[in-house]
Each structure stands twice: as structure tokens, then as C-alpha cells.
Design an enzyme around this catalytic site. Structure first.
Site, PDB file in Angstrom:
ATOM      1  N   GLU A 283      41.110  38.702  18.632  1.00 37.46           N
ATOM      2  CA  GLU A 283      41.587  39.132  19.946  1.00 37.46           C
ATOM      3  C   GLU A 283      42.181  37.962  20.740  1.00 37.46           C
ATOM      4  O   GLU A 283      43.195  38.126  21.426  1.00 37.46           O
ATOM      5  CB  GLU A 283      40.436  39.777  20.724  1.00 37.46           C
ATOM      6  N   GLU A 286      45.499  37.396  19.346  1.00 41.98           N
ATOM      7  CA  GLU A 286      46.430  38.440  19.791  1.00 41.98           C
ATOM      8  C   GLU A 286      46.896  38.186  21.221  1.00 41.98           C
ATOM      9  O   GLU A 286      48.085  38.324  21.539  1.00 41.98           O
ATOM     10  CB  GLU A 286      45.752  39.816  19.676  1.00 41.98           C
ATOM     11  N   CYS A 303      37.019  47.267  22.550  1.00 41.26           N
ATOM     12  CA  CYS A 303      35.784  47.455  21.760  1.00 41.26           C
ATOM     13  C   CYS A 303      34.944  48.623  22.231  1.00 41.26           C
ATOM     14  O   CYS A 303      34.039  49.042  21.531  1.00 41.26           O
ATOM     15  CB  CYS A 303      34.967  46.180  21.678  1.00 41.26           C
ATOM     16  N   SER A 323      44.218  46.129  22.905  1.00 42.21           N
ATOM     17  CA  SER A 323      44.284  45.259  21.734  1.00 42.21           C
ATOM     18  C   SER A 323      44.181  46.123  20.478  1.00 42.21           C
ATOM     19  O   SER A 323      43.558  47.180  20.483  1.00 42.21           O
ATOM     20  CB  SER A 323      43.107  44.285  21.800  1.00 42.21           C
ATOM     21  N   LYS A 362      29.732  55.487  19.993  1.00 43.68           N
ATOM     22  CA  LYS A 362      29.909  54.796  18.705  1.00 43.68           C
ATOM     23  C   LYS A 362      29.716  55.755  17.536  1.00 43.68           C
ATOM     24  O   LYS A 362      30.217  55.516  16.439  1.00 43.68           O
ATOM     25  CB  LYS A 362      28.924  53.635  18.580  1.00 43.68           C
ATOM     26  N   GLU A 365      33.024  57.404  17.246  1.00 47.36           N
ATOM     27  CA  GLU A 365      33.994  56.375  16.860  1.00 47.36           C
ATOM     28  C   GLU A 365      33.955  56.150  15.347  1.00 47.36           C
ATOM     29  O   GLU A 365      35.001  56.064  14.687  1.00 47.36           O
ATOM     30  CB  GLU A 365      33.682  55.057  17.574  1.00 47.36           C
ATOM     31  N   GLU A 370      41.359  57.175  12.017  1.00 48.49           N
ATOM     32  CA  GLU A 370      42.001  55.860  11.832  1.00 48.49           C
ATOM     33  C   GLU A 370      41.047  54.880  11.161  1.00 48.49           C
ATOM     34  O   GLU A 370      41.486  53.930  10.526  1.00 48.49           O
ATOM     35  CB  GLU A 370      42.395  55.218  13.168  1.00 48.49           C
ATOM     36  N   CYS A 507      27.685  47.472  28.091  1.00 48.58           N
ATOM     37  CA  CYS A 507      26.782  48.021  27.067  1.00 48.58           C
ATOM     38  C   CYS A 507      25.314  47.983  27.461  1.00 48.58           C
ATOM     39  O   CYS A 507      24.532  48.806  26.995  1.00 48.58           O
ATOM     40  CB  CYS A 507      26.964  47.292  25.751  1.00 48.58           C
TER      41      CYS A 507
HETATM   42 FE1  HC1 Z   1      28.805  46.930  22.758  1.00 42.42          FE
HETATM   43 FE2  HC1 Z   1      30.406  45.846  21.132  1.00 42.42          FE
HETATM   44  S1  HC1 Z   1      29.541  44.829  22.980  1.00 42.42           S
HETATM   45  S2  HC1 Z   1      30.883  47.694  22.331  1.00 42.42           S
HETATM   46  O1  HC1 Z   1      29.631  46.886  24.435  1.00 42.42           O
HETATM   47  O2  HC1 Z   1      32.170  45.123  21.440  1.00 42.42           O
HETATM   48  O3  HC1 Z   1      27.835  49.580  21.953  1.00 42.42           O
HETATM   49  O4  HC1 Z   1      25.997  45.889  22.901  1.00 42.42           O
HETATM   50  O5  HC1 Z   1      27.959  46.595  19.910  1.00 42.42           O
HETATM   51  O6  HC1 Z   1      31.132  47.184  18.513  1.00 42.42           O
HETATM   52  O7  HC1 Z   1      29.542  43.384  19.590  1.00 42.42           O
HETATM   53  C1  HC1 Z   1      28.089  48.581  22.382  1.00 42.42           C
HETATM   54  C2  HC1 Z   1      27.008  46.322  22.918  1.00 42.42           C
HETATM   55  C3  HC1 Z   1      28.650  46.516  20.826  1.00 42.42           C
HETATM   56  C4  HC1 Z   1      30.878  46.641  19.505  1.00 42.42           C
HETATM   57  C5  HC1 Z   1      29.902  44.306  20.118  1.00 42.42           C
END
Ligand code: HC1
Ligand code: SF4
Length: 574
Positions: A283, A286, A303, A323, A362, A365, A370, A507
Site C-alpha cells: 500500500e 501504491e 482493508c 487501494s 470478514k 468478504e 474476486e 476494528c
Molecule cells: Fe482489522 Fe485488518 S485491521 S481489517 O481492522 O486491515 O477485522 O483487527 O484483521 O484483514 O490486519 C479487522 C482488525 C484486521 C485485516 C488487519
């Protein structure tokens, strides 16, 4: 101020306060159920629908709901009269008379506010035994289960979804005895613009909204001798999991988690933090690439899957600004099934990647087309912090007294930069620690970008990259994200990079974390602990992680290279 009497004592209290507010201040407990005061998020649920907080006010015939009744000069209030206690019990008995009688097997057993209220009011039998309304469960999504039979019409989810997240998915349907909360036309959740942020789940007092439970699938995978099961834990888990075992919010339990995962029987025990460091490699590259090549700005972090879904539904015209980096736990899955599989000599098809996440989104996700188009899904199973706590309890472990363990080699090392991913502002701070050194060619001596920290909903800061000013925006909570996105859409944004997290607090306040019942101090304690863990790390910058350096040396080549492009980047389309 006004003078009032509560339970025979005199008080001077601010005008315009509610009876509930002043009682709290005076440490007088009035039970509540539908009430939800998210003052830090500028939202209060004013439904006053449950009638649990009824109190007696002298001179009035009817009892008053304390949550919405304002104090007036000379008011004489009794919160503990027999009349109000009886009214509360009646309100709860009526709710129970139309509530499924299945506490044993309910996902909210011992976490349910209705259940504990019934206990605290001494209810041992349900007086009214009439017809109970039953509705089909909505299991259409991979993230959220909606069980309207357990909805008590408190409207907390609605306040969260509409007033804080501005998603407008949930609202009251039908009236009277048939009333429930759900999406318009009672559409299945998967056919709505729900982001699966899970903030509605976080505030639901019963099990009307819960996460899809994947714990049995994880146990089966561990049991299957043909499978090689690896687990990873997200940054925000380590400062919250202890709460499920009576430890204070913000207690850091990283080492105990490693031990618990080993004892559960996972073949590999790892840290998503390793992958967060990897994300920063890609990132930060990028960002520098976009800055130097007239690329699309601002660049948005990508993320948070609920936030990605939000932009897809609400601002599809802006889809070229996030990103292209996959989120850290998905990157972890991709590397586990290639580099790691090769290193340990295991067939990638046998590897099952389990993510332990503070997040409900998640789960959905991990099933995005994709991200699953390669033969092997990047991530196979996702459990929340709460589900993981249940697994530890199932295994009979005395979690607070577990010894500290270590994560396994190859994908277990991490830096302080990756830890701070777990709270609002952390991803962009981590990216800056690396981008600064790469863009200026100088060593960054002070790694703490304090100007990016805090819990204000929208923050901005500017960082001097040796003569070049980098303007940063940060938003957490989707209502705040919407404001930044509207500015970008209207050409009014002046930022180069923006971090967005869907959940208030980032998070640490995720929809899959231990229930905090709207208590902001809990999320705050987790937030502080994240920076504590960062400060205690030997390495604080992602590009200094020796396992990441080895990964690029021996496998990936360079950031934004061919292999990275194939494994670590994606392209989101609506
Ligand atoms: Fe998160 Fe991440 S920080 S998104 O906020 O970018 O869920 O804790 O795991 O994948 O590393 C959540 C937290 C986590 C991702 C990372
Ligand atoms: Fe609204 Fe988030 Fe709940 Fe979906 S998950 S209904 S967007 S609060």
C-alpha cells in the site's frame, strides 16, 4: 439547574436532563432495555418502547419512562416504589410471553439483556401464555443471521444502522403484535445494501441479530487428518478477547492466544499482523506510485470489507480510488497457500485458512468472487472474537492463566506498525512510517504520528515529506465516511490519502468483538492498549519485519511486482 428529589434525597441537576441521566449521575440504578445512549457517536435511541425504566413521579397518575422524561423544577421521583417495580416486571413478562423459550440453545445465552433483566427482576415464570409470533430466520447472508421471532422492537439496530452508519437498512415493519424490525419489503439481507458492518448485531439486546456461526466448521477442519489447518488472529483481537473471560478491557493477551490456538490443535498458529506488514509494503508503494505518476488521489485504504461494500453500494462512481490491496487477512491466505505451502511441503489444497476477526463483514468478504476465483480460496473460514472465545470455553481452557506462547515461524513475526491497524488511524500511520522513509530516503526517528490518533469521528493531519506536504484524512463509522466521500465526489476533497474504517473506533469496535453494550469506555480501553502493544515492539516499521524481507527475497520479488499483483491485489466491481 433545577432542584429535584429522587428517592427522598435532594439533588441539583442540569435542566433538560432526563430522569435516567440524572439517576445515573447519582448512582441510582434504573433498569433499561431499549435505551441506548451513544453520546460519543451523537446518537441516542429514543424509542422508549420497552417500558422497563418506568418510575413514579409525584402528582402524575401514570408512571413515566425515565429514558425520555425530562426533569422539571421540584420534581419528586421514586425509582424503587413497589408500583414501578411491578410495572417493570409486567413489561418484561409481556415481552417474554411473546419470546421463544429456548435460552439453552440461543446464541445469546448468558449474553442476552432480556435474559439478565428477567433474572434481575426475579421473574421465575411467564404469566401470560398466549400465542407466540414466529417468523422464518433470514440466513441468506454469509455474515448475519436475522431471527425476527426474537426481535423485541427496541429499535437499537435501527438507530445504529440509520443514525450512525447512515445505511438505512433496518426499520420498523408492520404494527402492533406483528411488528418487527427488518429491511424494507422484508427483503433477505443479502439482497439489500447491507455492508455487514455488524454494528446492529453489536447493539441488539437479544439474538434477533447475530453472526453466522462457523465454529463447528473450524472444529471439523481441525479433526480432519487430511487437512492442514492454519489460524491467524487480527490485530484487534489481542486487546479484547480477555473480556470474555472476565479480564479488564484493554488487557493484552497476545501470548495466551498463541497458546490457546496451539492447544486447540491448529497445525500452524499465526498473526494477521504479519500480513498487515505485508499490506503496508504494497500500500505504501501504491501511494508513492500514485503520488509520483499523477495517479488517482486521494488513495483510500481498502482493508475494511464493510467500508468497501459501502462505497460499492453508495458511491459506485468512486470505485477507482480505494487501494487495490487485498485486506491483510486475505493476503495472509494467499501467501499461506503459495509461499508457505511450498516452504513446508504441503499441498495447498489441503491447507485450510481460518481467520479470527473482530469483524462480521470478514465472513462475507472471504466469499467475494474476486477473492475466491483462484482454485484455493484465500481464506476458508472466519470466526469472530466471540466465536473464538466460545471455542476456548468449549475446550475447557482456563484462558486468563494460560502461559504466553509464540506464533509459528515464516508468517508469525510482526511490527508495531501492524498492531495499530486494529484502531482508527492506525493503518494510515503504519503506511506513513514506511512511505516516509521510502519517499525521503531518510530514517524516520519519531515513529509516533500523534496528530493522526484519537477517537474523533473525522480527523485530518498533514505530514511533511521533506518539503512535500501530504494531507491525510481519517474517518471511522460509515456516517463519517459518507461525509468524506461526498466531498471527494463533489471535488471538494484536498486529501492525498484517506483511511476509512466502518466501525466506530475501527476494528477494536468491530461487530464481532465482545459485547460492550454501548459503553464507550470499553472501546477506548482497547484503543489505548493497541498503542501500548505498538510501543512495546522491538520493530515499529513494517518494512523492517525480517519475515517480510525474507518473503520478498525468496518469493515475491518486489512490491507491486508480478507476483504481488497476482496474489495480493484485486479490483472491486459492483
Ligand atoms: Fe482489522 Fe485488518 S485491521 S481489517 O481492522 O486491515 O477485522 O483487527 O484483521 O484483514 O490486519 C479487522 C482488525 C484486521 C485485516 C488487519
Ligand atoms: Fe446496517 Fe451494518 Fe447492520 Fe447492515 S450490518 S443492517 S449496514 S448496521
Amino acid at each position: 439547574t433545577v432542584s429535584i428529589i429522587i428517592n427522598g434525597e435532594d439533588y441539583q441537576v442540569p435542566k433538560d436532563s432526563t430522569i435516567l441521566d440524572v439517576a445515573k449521575e447519582a448512582r441510582i440504578h434504573i433498569p433499561t432495555l431499549c435505551h441506548l445512549d451513544l453520546h460519543n457517536l451523537k446518537a441516542v435511541n429514543k424509542a422508549a418502547s420497552c417500558r422497563v425504566c418506568m418510575v413514579e413521579v409525584e402528582g402524575r397518575n401514570n408512571l413515566a419512562p425515565a429514558c425520555v422524561t425530562k426533569v422539571t423544577e421540584g420534581m419528586n421521583i421514586k425509582t424503587d416504589s413497589i408500583k414501578s417495580i411491578k410495572a417493570r416486571r409486567m413489561a418484561v413478562e409481556l415481552l417474554l410471553s411473546n419470546h421463544p423459550n429456548e435460552c439453552f440453545t440461543c446464541p445469546k445465552n448468558l449474553d442476552c439483556e432480556l435474559q439478565s433483566l428477567a433474572k434481575n427482576l426475579g421473574i421465575t415464570r411467564i404469566k401470560f401464555d398466549g400465542e407466540r409470533k414466529e417468523y422464518a430466520k433470514d440466513t441468506s447472508s454469509s455474515s448475519i443471521v436475522k431471527d425476527p421471532s426474537k426481535c423485541i422492537m427496541c429499535r437499537r439496530c435501527e438507530t445504529m444502522c440509520n443514525d450512525v452508519q447512515t445505511c438505512g437498512i433496518l426499520s420498523g415493519l408492520d404494527r402492533g403484535f406483528d411488528a418487527i424490525v427488518g429491511p424494507a419489503f422484508n427483503l433477505p439481507m443479502k439482497d439489500t445494501s447491507c455492508t455487514y458492518c455488524g454494528q446492529c448485531v453489536a447493539v441488539c439486546p437479544t439474538a434477533a441479530l447475530t453472526e453466522v456461526n462457523a465454529t463447528d466448521k473450524v472444529w471439523s477442519a481441525i479433526e480432519d487428518k487430511d487437512k492442514y489447518v492454519v489460524a491467524q488472529i487480527a490485530p484487534a483481537i489481542r486487546v479484547a478477547l480477555g473480556e470474555e473471560f472476565g479480564m479488564a478491557p484493554g488487557t493484552i493477551v497476545t501470548g495466551k492466544i498463541a497458546t490457546a490456538m496451539k492447544r486447540m490443535g491448529f497445525d500452524g498458529v499465526f498473526d494477521t499482523d504479519f500480513a498487515a506488514d505485508l499490506t503496508i509494503m504494497e500500500e505504501a508503494s501504491e501511494l508513492i506510485h500514485r503520488l509520483e505518476n499523477n495517479g488517482t488521489l486521494p488513495m483510500l485504504t481498502s482493508c475494511c470489507p464493510a467500508w468497501v461494500k459501502f462505497i460499492e453500494h453508495q458511491f459506485p462512481e468512486l470505485l477507482d480510488i480505494p487501494s487495490s490491496c487485498k485486506s491483510p487477512h486475505i493476503m495472509f491466505g494467499a501467501i499461506a497457500k503459495t509461499y508457505y505451502a511450498e516452504k513446508i511441503g504441503v499441498d495447498p489444497d489441503k491447507i485450510v485458512v481460518v481467520s479470527v476477526m473482530p469483524c462480521i463483514a470478514k465472513k462475507a468478504e472471504a466469499e467475494r468472487p474476486e477473492l475466491t476465483k483462484d482454485e484455493a480460496n484465500n481464506v476458508d473460514l472466519v470466526v469472530t472474537t466471540r466465536e473464538f472465545a466460545t471455542m476456548i470455553k468449549e475446550a475447557g481452557m482456563d484462558f486468563p492463566n494460560l502461559p504466553d506462547g509464540e506464533f509459528d515461524k515464516l508468517m508469525g513475526e510482526s511490527t508495531g506498525a501492524s498492531v495499530i491497524f486494529g484502531t482508527t488511524g492506525g493503518v494510515i500511520e503504519a503506511a506513513l512510517r514506511t512511505a516516509y522513509e521510502w519517499a525521503t530516503g531518510e530514517t524516520l526517528e519519531k515513529v509516533d504520528f500523534k496528530q493522526l490518533r484519537g477517537l474523533d469521528g473525522i480527523r485530518e493531519a498533514s505530514v511533511d515529506l521533506k518539503g512535500k506536504e501530504l494531507k491525510i484524512g481519517i474517518a471511522h463509522g460509515l456516517g463519517n465516511a459518507r461525509r468524506l466521500l461526498e466531498d471527494i465526489r463533489d471535488g471538494k476533497s484536498h486529501y492525498h490519502a484517506i483511511e476509512i474504517m466502518a466501525c466506530p473506533g475501527g476494528c477494536v469496535g468491530g461487530g464481532g468483538q465482545p459485547y460492550h453494550h454501548g459503553d464507550a469506555s470499553i472501546v477506548e480501553a482497547r484503543h489505548k492498549a493497541i498503542y501500548e502493544e505498538d510501543a512495546g515492539k522491538k520493530l515499529r516499521k513494517s518494512h523492517e519485519n525480517p519475515e517480510i524481507i525474507k518473503l520478498y527475497d525468496e518469493f515475491l520479488g518486489k512490491p507491486l511486482g508480478h507476483k504481488s499483483h497476482d496474489l495480493l491485489h484485486t479490483h472491486y466491481e459492483k
